[in-house]
Design an enzyme around this catalytic site. Sequence first.
Site, PDB file in Angstrom:
ATOM      1  N   ASP A  11       0.881  -1.086  -0.079  1.00 40.99           N
ATOM      2  CA  ASP A  11      -0.009   0.063  -0.093  1.00 40.99           C
ATOM      3  C   ASP A  11       0.941   1.170   0.045  1.00 40.99           C
ATOM      4  OD1 ASP A  11      -2.331   1.769   0.508  1.00 40.99           O
ATOM      5  OD2 ASP A  11      -1.493   1.898   2.488  1.00 40.99           O
ATOM      6  N   LYS A  52     -11.418   6.655  -2.252  1.00 44.57           N
ATOM      7  CA  LYS A  52     -11.897   7.802  -1.612  1.00 44.57           C
ATOM      8  C   LYS A  52     -13.368   8.128  -1.485  1.00 44.57           C
ATOM      9  CE  LYS A  52      -7.745   7.686  -0.006  1.00 44.57           C
ATOM     10  NZ  LYS A  52      -7.664   6.793   1.059  1.00 44.57           N
TER      11      LYS A  52
END
Length: 260
Positions: A11, A52
């Site tokens: 990540d 998001k």
Amino acid sequence: MTNRFEAVIFDWAGTTVDYGCFAPVRAFQEAFREFGIDPTMDETRKPMGMLKHDHINTMLHMERIARAWEDEHGHAPTDQDVDDVYAHFEPKLLSILDNYADPKPGVLDAVAALREAGLKIGSTTGYTDKMMDIVVPKAKVNGYDPDFWISPDGTNGFGRPYPYMIFRNLEKLGVSSVHAAAKVGDTLSDIREGKNAGVFTVGVIEGSSQLAMSQEEFEALSEADKADARAKAREAFVGAGADAVINTMAELPTLLDQIA
């Protein structure tokens, strides 16, 4: 290094850069406040690692936030409300991202050791391409440059916990099997992504969104409080299905070397 692993897929924020994963936290909280909602740190961080837009949708449908939204705006949150909050969130994040691309402690040495052992370095993210166009070059200047990155924009908007970004990594890096790859991340969404892809999945504690502290905050803790904080994060990662949990990135090469 054993022959099992051919690649490690990291990540970004909270794992390899941006200790504590603070850039998105600040942007989420500021965006919600513009709509009269003051989310807690726990509420803000719980969906961390998701695309998001999905993250905002998840927050808006949390029971307390949904109730507060209805009190403030006279109706339950809608898809349009998600879009409206995101429209405030994105420019806030884009304006600060270049200040949050410093590699976390131990990352550059760990990546160098993995590459020395012949492993490829891939990556996935909850950021969009537009966000990554800021983070990737800045991280490279700061010494971190994975072989491949992809955002949910490259998988038709299917971010975590879907496994598709990992599959794109495996394809691009030429990895022979899901069993020959490891996914490393700092959120429960990272762990779920890895498990859904069938790869060996590792949670990293210090500097993680799960731990939710700046480096200064963590280092100011007593040894007992550090141990308690690590234990809580470890329990959460294991509960999400992590195959292994490390305190810092410095432990990763040795861990992978020990996995048959």
